[in-house]
Design a protein around this motif. Structure first.
Motif, PDB file in Angstrom:
ATOM      1  N   LYS B 119       0.894  -1.232   0.039  1.00  0.00           N
ATOM      2  CA  LYS B 119      -0.225   0.152   0.206  1.00  0.00           C
ATOM      3  C   LYS B 119       0.950   1.270  -0.049  1.00  0.00           C
ATOM      4  CE  LYS B 119      -0.928   0.867   5.066  1.00  0.00           C
ATOM      5  NZ  LYS B 119      -0.901   2.358   4.997  1.00  0.00           N
ATOM      6  N   HIS B 120       0.358   2.384  -0.618  1.00  0.00           N
ATOM      7  CA  HIS B 120       1.099   3.626  -0.454  1.00  0.00           C
ATOM      8  C   HIS B 120       0.801   4.300   0.690  1.00  0.00           C
ATOM      9  CE1 HIS B 120      -2.341   6.158  -1.667  1.00  0.00           C
ATOM     10  NE2 HIS B 120      -2.727   5.327  -2.839  1.00  0.00           N
ATOM     11  N   GLY B 121       1.422   5.479   0.959  1.00  0.00           N
ATOM     12  CA  GLY B 121       1.393   6.244   2.286  1.00  0.00           C
ATOM     13  C   GLY B 121       0.138   6.829   2.435  1.00  0.00           C
ATOM     14  N   ALA B 122      -0.906   7.060   1.571  1.00  0.00           N
ATOM     15  CA  ALA B 122      -1.817   7.775   1.757  1.00  0.00           C
ATOM     16  C   ALA B 122      -3.344   6.968   1.827  1.00  0.00           C
ATOM     17  CB  ALA B 122      -2.082   8.976   0.579  1.00  0.00           C
ATOM     18  N   VAL B 123      -3.049   5.803   2.215  1.00  0.00           N
ATOM     19  CA  VAL B 123      -4.141   4.953   2.106  1.00  0.00           C
ATOM     20  C   VAL B 123      -4.252   4.254   3.445  1.00  0.00           C
ATOM     21  CG1 VAL B 123      -3.403   3.062   0.753  1.00  0.00           C
ATOM     22  CG2 VAL B 123      -5.727   3.232   0.792  1.00  0.00           C
ATOM     23  N   SER B 124      -5.455   3.986   4.050  1.00  0.00           N
ATOM     24  CA  SER B 124      -5.464   3.273   5.367  1.00  0.00           C
ATOM     25  C   SER B 124      -5.455   1.743   5.174  1.00  0.00           C
ATOM     26  CB  SER B 124      -6.513   3.491   6.027  1.00  0.00           C
ATOM     27  OG  SER B 124      -7.754   2.924   5.024  1.00  0.00           O
ATOM     28  N   ASP B 125      -5.085   0.749   6.079  1.00  0.00           N
ATOM     29  CA  ASP B 125      -5.057  -0.561   6.043  1.00  0.00           C
ATOM     30  C   ASP B 125      -6.536  -1.024   5.509  1.00  0.00           C
ATOM     31  OD1 ASP B 125      -2.491  -0.661   6.928  1.00  0.00           O
ATOM     32  OD2 ASP B 125      -2.971  -1.190   8.796  1.00  0.00           O
ATOM     33  N   GLU B 126      -7.335  -0.394   6.088  1.00  0.00           N
ATOM     34  CA  GLU B 126      -8.615  -0.854   5.664  1.00  0.00           C
ATOM     35  C   GLU B 126      -9.140  -0.619   4.282  1.00  0.00           C
ATOM     36  OE1 GLU B 126     -11.398   1.509   8.239  1.00  0.00           O
ATOM     37  OE2 GLU B 126     -13.163   0.055   7.727  1.00  0.00           O
ATOM     38  N   ASP B 127      -8.761   0.680   3.732  1.00  0.00           N
ATOM     39  CA  ASP B 127      -9.126   0.961   2.405  1.00  0.00           C
ATOM     40  C   ASP B 127      -8.357   0.014   1.533  1.00  0.00           C
ATOM     41  OD1 ASP B 127     -11.006   2.738   3.259  1.00  0.00           O
ATOM     42  OD2 ASP B 127      -9.958   4.511   2.875  1.00  0.00           O
ATOM     43  N   PHE B 128      -6.984  -0.162   1.988  1.00  0.00           N
ATOM     44  CA  PHE B 128      -6.225  -1.051   0.989  1.00  0.00           C
ATOM     45  C   PHE B 128      -6.766  -2.514   0.902  1.00  0.00           C
ATOM     46  CE2 PHE B 128      -2.012  -3.466   0.243  1.00  0.00           C
ATOM     47  CZ  PHE B 128      -1.816  -2.978  -1.102  1.00  0.00           C
ATOM     48  N   ALA B 129      -7.404  -3.002   1.947  1.00  0.00           N
ATOM     49  CA  ALA B 129      -7.917  -4.280   2.106  1.00  0.00           C
ATOM     50  C   ALA B 129      -9.020  -4.465   0.909  1.00  0.00           C
ATOM     51  CB  ALA B 129      -8.546  -4.769   3.425  1.00  0.00           C
ATOM     52  N   LYS B 130      -9.659  -3.113   0.747  1.00  0.00           N
ATOM     53  CA  LYS B 130     -10.790  -3.218  -0.311  1.00  0.00           C
ATOM     54  C   LYS B 130     -10.285  -3.134  -1.462  1.00  0.00           C
ATOM     55  CE  LYS B 130     -13.836  -0.763   3.026  1.00  0.00           C
ATOM     56  NZ  LYS B 130     -13.980   0.614   3.352  1.00  0.00           N
ATOM     57  N   ASP B 131      -9.223  -2.221  -1.564  1.00  0.00           N
ATOM     58  CA  ASP B 131      -8.957  -2.002  -3.209  1.00  0.00           C
ATOM     59  C   ASP B 131      -7.455  -2.203  -3.066  1.00  0.00           C
ATOM     60  OD1 ASP B 131      -8.224  -1.265  -5.577  1.00  0.00           O
ATOM     61  OD2 ASP B 131      -9.042   0.866  -5.360  1.00  0.00           O
ATOM     62  N   PRO B 132      -6.828  -3.224  -3.710  1.00  0.00           N
ATOM     63  CA  PRO B 132      -5.483  -3.541  -3.707  1.00  0.00           C
ATOM     64  C   PRO B 132      -4.667  -2.813  -4.821  1.00  0.00           C
ATOM     65  CG  PRO B 132      -6.686  -5.445  -4.343  1.00  0.00           C
ATOM     66  CD  PRO B 132      -7.689  -4.623  -3.850  1.00  0.00           C
ATOM     67  N   LEU B 133      -5.533  -2.185  -5.610  1.00  0.00           N
ATOM     68  CA  LEU B 133      -4.990  -1.338  -6.571  1.00  0.00           C
ATOM     69  C   LEU B 133      -4.067  -0.137  -6.156  1.00  0.00           C
ATOM     70  CD1 LEU B 133      -6.843  -1.826  -9.918  1.00  0.00           C
ATOM     71  CD2 LEU B 133      -5.309  -3.433  -8.708  1.00  0.00           C
ATOM     72  N   ARG B 134      -4.629   0.334  -4.973  1.00  0.00           N
ATOM     73  CA  ARG B 134      -4.061   1.517  -4.160  1.00  0.00           C
ATOM     74  C   ARG B 134      -2.896   1.490  -3.560  1.00  0.00           C
ATOM     75  NH1 ARG B 134      -8.844   4.355  -1.113  1.00  0.00           N
ATOM     76  NH2 ARG B 134      -7.285   6.063  -1.474  1.00  0.00           N
ATOM     77  N   ASN B 135      -1.913   0.817  -4.433  1.00  0.00           N
ATOM     78  CA  ASN B 135      -0.391   0.571  -4.273  1.00  0.00           C
ATOM     79  C   ASN B 135       0.657   1.538  -4.599  1.00  0.00           C
ATOM     80  OD1 ASN B 135      -0.109  -0.157  -6.809  1.00  0.00           O
ATOM     81  ND2 ASN B 135      -0.639  -2.406  -6.534  1.00  0.00           N
ATOM     82  N   ARG B 136       1.934   1.074  -4.522  1.00  0.00           N
ATOM     83  CA  ARG B 136       2.917   2.049  -4.896  1.00  0.00           C
ATOM     84  C   ARG B 136       3.017   2.127  -6.325  1.00  0.00           C
ATOM     85  NH1 ARG B 136       7.502   0.285  -0.598  1.00  0.00           N
ATOM     86  NH2 ARG B 136       6.538   0.828   1.418  1.00  0.00           N
ATOM     87  N   LEU B 137       3.009   1.082  -7.047  1.00  0.00           N
ATOM     88  CA  LEU B 137       3.002   1.373  -8.629  1.00  0.00           C
ATOM     89  C   LEU B 137       1.924   2.135  -9.077  1.00  0.00           C
ATOM     90  CD1 LEU B 137       5.057  -0.119 -10.535  1.00  0.00           C
ATOM     91  CD2 LEU B 137       2.811  -1.137 -11.780  1.00  0.00           C
ATOM     92  N   ALA B 138       0.919   2.145  -8.415  1.00  0.00           N
ATOM     93  CA  ALA B 138      -0.332   3.167  -8.998  1.00  0.00           C
ATOM     94  C   ALA B 138       0.091   4.653  -8.850  1.00  0.00           C
ATOM     95  CB  ALA B 138      -1.520   3.036  -8.001  1.00  0.00           C
ATOM     96  N   ILE B 139       0.971   4.993  -7.623  1.00  0.00           N
ATOM     97  CA  ILE B 139       1.543   6.110  -7.558  1.00  0.00           C
ATOM     98  C   ILE B 139       2.430   6.619  -8.816  1.00  0.00           C
ATOM     99  CG2 ILE B 139       2.938   7.560  -6.093  1.00  0.00           C
ATOM    100  CD1 ILE B 139       0.386   7.224  -5.053  1.00  0.00           C
ATOM    101  N   LEU B 140       3.415   5.708  -9.109  1.00  0.00           N
ATOM    102  CA  LEU B 140       4.239   5.859 -10.096  1.00  0.00           C
ATOM    103  C   LEU B 140       3.715   5.935 -11.634  1.00  0.00           C
ATOM    104  CD1 LEU B 140       7.336   5.935 -10.734  1.00  0.00           C
ATOM    105  CD2 LEU B 140       7.098   3.623 -11.600  1.00  0.00           C
ATOM    106  N   LEU B 141       2.383   5.241 -11.625  1.00  0.00           N
ATOM    107  CA  LEU B 141       1.834   5.423 -12.888  1.00  0.00           C
ATOM    108  C   LEU B 141       1.083   6.776 -13.082  1.00  0.00           C
ATOM    109  CD1 LEU B 141      -0.001   1.729 -13.052  1.00  0.00           C
ATOM    110  CD2 LEU B 141       1.581   2.664 -15.026  1.00  0.00           C
ATOM    111  N   THR B 142       0.364   7.102 -11.986  1.00  0.00           N
ATOM    112  CA  THR B 142      -0.404   8.192 -12.241  1.00  0.00           C
ATOM    113  C   THR B 142       0.526   9.499 -12.009  1.00  0.00           C
ATOM    114  OG1 THR B 142      -0.690   8.344  -9.634  1.00  0.00           O
ATOM    115  CG2 THR B 142      -2.562   7.339 -10.762  1.00  0.00           C
ATOM    116  N   ARG B 143       1.659   9.345 -11.723  1.00  0.00           N
ATOM    117  CA  ARG B 143       2.592  10.495 -11.558  1.00  0.00           C
ATOM    118  C   ARG B 143       3.222  10.753 -12.852  1.00  0.00           C
ATOM    119  NH1 ARG B 143      -0.283  10.179  -7.760  1.00  0.00           N
ATOM    120  NH2 ARG B 143      -0.015  11.221  -5.593  1.00  0.00           N
TER     121      ARG B 143
END
Lengths: 159, 159
Positions: B119-143
């Motif tokens: 998970k990346h640094g701006a998502v909670s454990d709870e939200d990340f459990a619901k959506d595993p796409l909110r990870n660090r690679l997503a940060i690199l892609l969107t940036r």
């Protein structure tokens, strides 16, 4: 979900998100706004729309998912600058954009991880053996960035 | 090379390619060109450069690779529009840009596939459990796409 499935799903999600922004931007414009230049002496909005559609039309072949829709428009939107060729009617561009998106979406939705890392349609077996990054996912990644690049420009156009 | 390694390597390659373009574009500009607006009443080039640097500075924290360099500049480049705040000197922006890139590059180069899907640094454990796409690679892609978006705009500036 496996690591590779997660990585592919988010690459597709990023592509889809920019495609939705483009869809909203261009299909909301009337004929007058489409004729506007982003800034004086630069591309018109309608040209950018056609340019993006032509790039995405070529993706059908590069990804190997379907026949191209309008390869005949490459000469207008890929190899000629704006204001040097007659453009197709807006209704024709709209239908072309919709059909390209439909075929891409249908093709991409059936890809497995193995399909994504296969070579794309513009690289030889020999070159692909030297550089396995020249695969289909690279096409999706670079075209998403190309789309973002031109959407940034289109956002500056007078409203 | 495993499928996941290929997918990650090409995501990084796309990021690096746009970063190089940005580096060439901004570091080649002199002070006069940096003060130019992309088009009348729009952002100045120097503001876009600072805006990109601030977004990338935040990536250090979101990816969990290093301390931020200038969180104090968020107020200038992320939460305020151009021409409302005093900007840092060009030399300060240049040094900031270089240092952010250095820390990002160093951090990213050490990431394993498992690190990228954490998970990346701006998502909670709870939200990340619901959506595993909110990870660090997503940060690199969107940036990367964010960078391409603004580079498209910067390319329109008077030379």
């Amino acid at each position: 979900m496996s690591t590779e499935k997660i990585l592919i799903a988010e690459t597709i999600a990023t592509w889809t998100s920019y495609l939705k922004r483009a869809n909203k931007l261009f299909t909301d414009l009337d004929a007058t706004l489409l004729e506007q230049e982003i800034l004086p002496h630069r591309n018109r909005m309608v040209y950018i729309w056609g340019h993006l559609t032509a790039m995405h039309d070529r993706m059908l072949q590069l990804l190997g998912v379907a026949e191209r829709v309008h390869p005949d428009f490459d000469a207008v939107f890929l190899t000629s600058p704006d204001k040097t060729q007659d453009l197709p009617a807006v209704e024709v561009i709209q239908a072309w954009w919709d059909e390209v998106n439909r075929r891409l979406d249908e093709g991409i939705s059936q890809f497995t991880a193995t399909d994504w890392i296969r070579k794309h349609g513009a690289v030889s077996d020999e070159d692909f053996a030297k550089d396995p990054l020249r695969n289909r996912l690279a096409i999706l990644l670079t075209r998403t960035n190309h789309l973002a690049y031109h959407l940034g420009q289109a956002a500056l156009a007078p409203k």
